[in-house]
Scaffold this motif. Structure first.
Motif, PDB file in Angstrom:
ATOM      1  N   THR A  64     -13.202  24.403 -25.890  1.00  0.00           N
ATOM      2  CA  THR A  64     -11.970  23.649 -25.637  1.00  0.00           C
ATOM      3  C   THR A  64     -12.137  22.214 -26.114  1.00  0.00           C
ATOM      4  OG1 THR A  64     -11.529  24.961 -23.651  1.00  0.00           O
ATOM      5  CG2 THR A  64     -10.318  22.903 -23.873  1.00  0.00           C
ATOM      6  N   ASN A  65     -11.174  21.718 -26.863  1.00  0.00           N
ATOM      7  CA  ASN A  65     -11.204  20.331 -27.306  1.00  0.00           C
ATOM      8  C   ASN A  65     -10.431  19.449 -26.328  1.00  0.00           C
ATOM      9  OD1 ASN A  65     -11.440  17.988 -28.939  1.00  0.00           O
ATOM     10  ND2 ASN A  65      -9.397  18.376 -29.773  1.00  0.00           N
ATOM     11  N   MET A  66     -11.064  18.365 -25.899  1.00  0.00           N
ATOM     12  CA  MET A  66     -10.353  17.343 -25.144  1.00  0.00           C
ATOM     13  C   MET A  66      -9.704  16.408 -26.161  1.00  0.00           C
ATOM     14  SD  MET A  66     -11.699  14.801 -22.132  1.00  0.00           S
ATOM     15  CE  MET A  66     -13.088  14.145 -23.073  1.00  0.00           C
ATOM     16  N   THR A  67      -8.403  16.343 -26.170  1.00  0.00           N
ATOM     17  CA  THR A  67      -7.691  15.574 -27.187  1.00  0.00           C
ATOM     18  C   THR A  67      -7.901  14.077 -27.012  1.00  0.00           C
ATOM     19  OG1 THR A  67      -5.673  15.399 -25.883  1.00  0.00           O
ATOM     20  CG2 THR A  67      -5.905  17.359 -27.292  1.00  0.00           C
ATOM     21  N   ALA A  68      -7.563  13.341 -28.074  1.00  0.00           N
ATOM     22  CA  ALA A  68      -7.642  11.879 -28.000  1.00  0.00           C
ATOM     23  C   ALA A  68      -6.730  11.349 -26.898  1.00  0.00           C
ATOM     24  CB  ALA A  68      -7.275  11.266 -29.348  1.00  0.00           C
ATOM     25  N   ASP A  69      -5.564  11.943 -26.738  1.00  0.00           N
ATOM     26  CA  ASP A  69      -4.624  11.492 -25.701  1.00  0.00           C
ATOM     27  C   ASP A  69      -5.225  11.648 -24.303  1.00  0.00           C
ATOM     28  OD1 ASP A  69      -2.746  10.802 -27.563  1.00  0.00           O
ATOM     29  OD2 ASP A  69      -1.553  12.635 -27.348  1.00  0.00           O
ATOM     30  N   THR A  70      -5.896  12.770 -24.057  1.00  0.00           N
ATOM     31  CA  THR A  70      -6.515  12.983 -22.746  1.00  0.00           C
ATOM     32  C   THR A  70      -7.663  12.007 -22.526  1.00  0.00           C
ATOM     33  OG1 THR A  70      -5.895  15.319 -22.760  1.00  0.00           O
ATOM     34  CG2 THR A  70      -7.661  14.676 -21.257  1.00  0.00           C
ATOM     35  N   THR A  71      -8.459  11.792 -23.577  1.00  0.00           N
ATOM     36  CA  THR A  71      -9.562  10.827 -23.478  1.00  0.00           C
ATOM     37  C   THR A  71      -9.033   9.439 -23.144  1.00  0.00           C
ATOM     38  OG1 THR A  71     -10.925  12.051 -25.053  1.00  0.00           O
ATOM     39  CG2 THR A  71     -11.443   9.721 -24.745  1.00  0.00           C
ATOM     40  N   LEU A  72      -7.980   9.014 -23.819  1.00  0.00           N
ATOM     41  CA  LEU A  72      -7.424   7.683 -23.589  1.00  0.00           C
ATOM     42  C   LEU A  72      -6.785   7.573 -22.207  1.00  0.00           C
ATOM     43  CD1 LEU A  72      -5.920   7.196 -27.145  1.00  0.00           C
ATOM     44  CD2 LEU A  72      -7.878   5.965 -26.181  1.00  0.00           C
ATOM     45  N   ARG A  73      -6.242   8.660 -21.712  1.00  0.00           N
ATOM     46  CA  ARG A  73      -5.707   8.682 -20.353  1.00  0.00           C
ATOM     47  C   ARG A  73      -6.842   8.522 -19.338  1.00  0.00           C
ATOM     48  NH1 ARG A  73      -2.932  13.983 -17.587  1.00  0.00           N
ATOM     49  NH2 ARG A  73      -2.205  12.988 -15.636  1.00  0.00           N
ATOM     50  N   LEU A  74      -7.939   9.238 -19.566  1.00  0.00           N
ATOM     51  CA  LEU A  74      -9.091   9.145 -18.670  1.00  0.00           C
ATOM     52  C   LEU A  74      -9.762   7.769 -18.745  1.00  0.00           C
ATOM     53  CD1 LEU A  74     -10.592  12.683 -19.307  1.00  0.00           C
ATOM     54  CD2 LEU A  74      -9.863  11.807 -17.074  1.00  0.00           C
ATOM     55  N   ALA A  75      -9.641   7.126 -19.893  1.00  0.00           N
ATOM     56  CA  ALA A  75     -10.262   5.806 -20.078  1.00  0.00           C
ATOM     57  C   ALA A  75      -9.681   4.757 -19.133  1.00  0.00           C
ATOM     58  CB  ALA A  75     -10.091   5.356 -21.526  1.00  0.00           C
ATOM     59  N   GLN A  76      -8.536   5.061 -18.525  1.00  0.00           N
ATOM     60  CA  GLN A  76      -7.918   4.118 -17.585  1.00  0.00           C
ATOM     61  C   GLN A  76      -8.551   4.191 -16.193  1.00  0.00           C
ATOM     62  OE1 GLN A  76      -5.716   2.048 -19.000  1.00  0.00           O
ATOM     63  NE2 GLN A  76      -6.022   3.237 -20.880  1.00  0.00           N
ATOM     64  N   LEU A  77      -9.341   5.235 -15.924  1.00  0.00           N
ATOM     65  CA  LEU A  77      -9.951   5.394 -14.600  1.00  0.00           C
ATOM     66  C   LEU A  77     -11.138   4.448 -14.431  1.00  0.00           C
ATOM     67  CD1 LEU A  77      -9.827   9.290 -14.243  1.00  0.00           C
ATOM     68  CD2 LEU A  77      -8.187   7.602 -13.399  1.00  0.00           C
ATOM     69  N   ASP A  78     -11.357   4.003 -13.204  1.00  0.00           N
ATOM     70  CA  ASP A  78     -12.320   2.934 -12.930  1.00  0.00           C
ATOM     71  C   ASP A  78     -13.760   3.270 -13.318  1.00  0.00           C
ATOM     72  OD1 ASP A  78     -10.277   1.431 -11.952  1.00  0.00           O
ATOM     73  OD2 ASP A  78     -10.661   1.879  -9.837  1.00  0.00           O
ATOM     74  N   ASN A  79     -14.201   4.492 -13.022  1.00  0.00           N
ATOM     75  CA  ASN A  79     -15.609   4.839 -13.186  1.00  0.00           C
ATOM     76  C   ASN A  79     -15.945   5.385 -14.563  1.00  0.00           C
ATOM     77  OD1 ASN A  79     -17.195   4.116 -11.055  1.00  0.00           O
ATOM     78  ND2 ASN A  79     -17.075   6.060  -9.975  1.00  0.00           N
ATOM     79  N   ILE A  80     -14.943   5.698 -15.356  1.00  0.00           N
ATOM     80  CA  ILE A  80     -15.200   6.315 -16.664  1.00  0.00           C
ATOM     81  C   ILE A  80     -15.311   5.213 -17.716  1.00  0.00           C
ATOM     82  CG2 ILE A  80     -14.233   7.811 -18.447  1.00  0.00           C
ATOM     83  CD1 ILE A  80     -13.187   9.595 -16.193  1.00  0.00           C
ATOM     84  N   ILE A  81     -16.517   5.093 -18.272  1.00  0.00           N
ATOM     85  CA  ILE A  81     -16.825   3.948 -19.131  1.00  0.00           C
ATOM     86  C   ILE A  81     -16.878   4.285 -20.612  1.00  0.00           C
ATOM     87  CG2 ILE A  81     -18.074   2.708 -17.326  1.00  0.00           C
ATOM     88  CD1 ILE A  81     -20.696   3.694 -18.746  1.00  0.00           C
ATOM     89  N   GLY A  82     -16.818   5.583 -20.952  1.00  0.00           N
ATOM     90  CA  GLY A  82     -16.892   5.911 -22.369  1.00  0.00           C
ATOM     91  C   GLY A  82     -16.935   7.403 -22.596  1.00  0.00           C
ATOM     92  N   ILE A  83     -17.109   7.769 -23.858  1.00  0.00           N
ATOM     93  CA  ILE A  83     -17.172   9.175 -24.235  1.00  0.00           C
ATOM     94  C   ILE A  83     -18.267   9.399 -25.267  1.00  0.00           C
ATOM     95  CG2 ILE A  83     -15.390   8.856 -26.030  1.00  0.00           C
ATOM     96  CD1 ILE A  83     -14.539  11.793 -25.468  1.00  0.00           C
ATOM     97  N   LYS A  84     -18.986  10.495 -25.094  1.00  0.00           N
ATOM     98  CA  LYS A  84     -19.823  11.044 -26.159  1.00  0.00           C
ATOM     99  C   LYS A  84     -18.936  12.051 -26.876  1.00  0.00           C
ATOM    100  CE  LYS A  84     -23.895  13.855 -27.156  1.00  0.00           C
ATOM    101  NZ  LYS A  84     -25.006  14.679 -26.603  1.00  0.00           N
ATOM    102  N   GLU A  85     -18.520  11.689 -28.086  1.00  0.00           N
ATOM    103  CA  GLU A  85     -17.536  12.490 -28.810  1.00  0.00           C
ATOM    104  C   GLU A  85     -18.212  13.288 -29.927  1.00  0.00           C
ATOM    105  OE1 GLU A  85     -15.096  14.526 -29.410  1.00  0.00           O
ATOM    106  OE2 GLU A  85     -13.671  13.037 -28.635  1.00  0.00           O
ATOM    107  N   ALA A  86     -18.193  14.611 -29.785  1.00  0.00           N
ATOM    108  CA  ALA A  86     -18.800  15.500 -30.780  1.00  0.00           C
ATOM    109  C   ALA A  86     -17.782  16.515 -31.261  1.00  0.00           C
ATOM    110  CB  ALA A  86     -20.021  16.194 -30.184  1.00  0.00           C
ATOM    111  N   VAL A  87     -16.564  16.049 -31.491  1.00  0.00           N
ATOM    112  CA  VAL A  87     -15.470  16.954 -31.851  1.00  0.00           C
ATOM    113  C   VAL A  87     -15.612  17.482 -33.280  1.00  0.00           C
ATOM    114  CG1 VAL A  87     -13.947  15.117 -32.665  1.00  0.00           C
ATOM    115  CG2 VAL A  87     -12.945  17.225 -31.765  1.00  0.00           C
ATOM    116  N   GLY A  88     -16.295  16.736 -34.151  1.00  0.00           N
ATOM    117  CA  GLY A  88     -16.415  17.145 -35.543  1.00  0.00           C
ATOM    118  C   GLY A  88     -15.184  16.812 -36.374  1.00  0.00           C
ATOM    119  N   ASP A  89     -14.201  16.206 -35.769  1.00  0.00           N
ATOM    120  CA  ASP A  89     -12.955  15.802 -36.438  1.00  0.00           C
ATOM    121  C   ASP A  89     -12.906  14.281 -36.412  1.00  0.00           C
ATOM    122  OD1 ASP A  89     -10.405  15.154 -37.227  1.00  0.00           O
ATOM    123  OD2 ASP A  89      -9.378  16.366 -35.726  1.00  0.00           O
ATOM    124  N   PHE A  90     -13.204  13.666 -37.557  1.00  0.00           N
ATOM    125  CA  PHE A  90     -13.337  12.207 -37.572  1.00  0.00           C
ATOM    126  C   PHE A  90     -12.006  11.510 -37.303  1.00  0.00           C
ATOM    127  CE2 PHE A  90     -14.621   8.055 -39.434  1.00  0.00           C
ATOM    128  CZ  PHE A  90     -15.727   7.851 -38.624  1.00  0.00           C
TER     129      PHE A  90
END
Length: 290
Positions: free
Chosen positions: A144-170
């Protein structure tokens, strides 16, 4: 910003003995090899550690050993993930995270949740975590791919500081870098795309191959972060063959064979993984000798 996570982190493999038990001498050798190679931080119990084949007792013992060997020399990130949200929350309560600086948690695999399901999964982790949380998106493993939109939504949460992104889609990586909050870290989970991601505004890498070539890999990323892209890409082009070899027959079989050839630890893996073939072994040996 959690600046200790800028640069090169390595997803440590778990050395095994011929009988399948953990080779603690090999663990010591690997941790010291990475530290002496000047990587910025260590990731414990990630996918490369074959963590899904380790028992709870082995995980606890491995954590304790790595903490002792590291001896506070480098920041430590611990992998805590799975496809049962409540079980992850329980595990976070059980694990002694006092010596760790962040949690790395992968998108749930096999269940194939919707984007809303992924969001709610991580929100529960965000609300319960005692440490900063790094998201980890690796569709080739999770299905399952976590989309950029979902990542950016999660980026607003207090404890989430970043992402290790290995989607293979630059393109997806670029979308995240373009629209992320200022202090949200974008860390490559793809060794071959790590430097291009840094050049585009990313913050570094959590690497597999970096533990086999810690000096050159971490120097490449540091050069990229400082804007010395010509020198950085010269190193990348030297590493390109082994970036292919390390994943040709799966991870961590490839990188474990690199470590064996370099004399760091042996290359035993646990079923259903198997050692690399003779032909790949020859290519890896030839590359390292050259």
């Amino acid at each position: 910003m959690s600046t200790f996570l800028r640069g090169t982190g390595v997803a440590l493999a778990t050395p095994f003995n011929i009988d399948g038990s953990i080779d603690y001498q090999g663990v010591t050798s690997l941790v010291n090899f990475c530290i002496e190679g000047k990587v910025e931080y260590l990731v414990v119990l990630g996918t490369t550690a074959e963590s899904v084949t380790l028992t709870k007792e082995e995980k606890k013992s491995l954590i304790t050993h790595i903490i002792e060997v590291n001896n506070k020399r480098l920041p430590l990130v611990i992998g805590v993930g799975g496809n049962n949200t409540s079980a992850i929350l329980d595990e976070m309560k059980e694990v002694n995270v006092s010596e760790f600086d962040a949690i790395l948690s992968v998108v749930p695999m096999y269940n194939r949740p919707t984007q809303e399901g992924i969001y709610q999964h991580y929100k529960a982790i965000n609300d319960a975590a005692k440490l900063p949380v790094l998201l980890y998106n690796v569709p080739s493993r999770t299905g399952t791919n976590m989309t950029a939109d979902t990542t950016l939504r999660l980026a607003q949460l207090d404890n989430i500081i970043g992402i290790k992104e290995a989607v293979g889609d630059f393109t997806q990586v670029l979308k995240i870098i373009k629209d992320k909050p200022k202090n949200f870290l974008v860390i490559s989970g793809d060794d071959a795309l790590a430097l291009p991601a840094v050049a585009a505004g990313g913050d570094g890498v959590i690497s597999v191959v970096g533990q086999g070539f810690p000096e050159s890999f971490s120097e490449m990323i540091r050069l990229g972060l400082s804007g010395e892209t010509k020198k950085a890409f010269d190193i990348l082009y030297q590493l390109l063959p082994v970036l292919d070899y390390a994943f040709e027959e799966g991870n961590p079989a490839g990188i474990k064979h690199v470590l064996k050839v370099k004399g760091v630890c042996d290359d035993y893996v646990r079923l259903p993984l198997v050692k690399v073939s003779q032909s790949l072994s020859h290519k890896i040996k030839e590359y390292i000798e050259d």
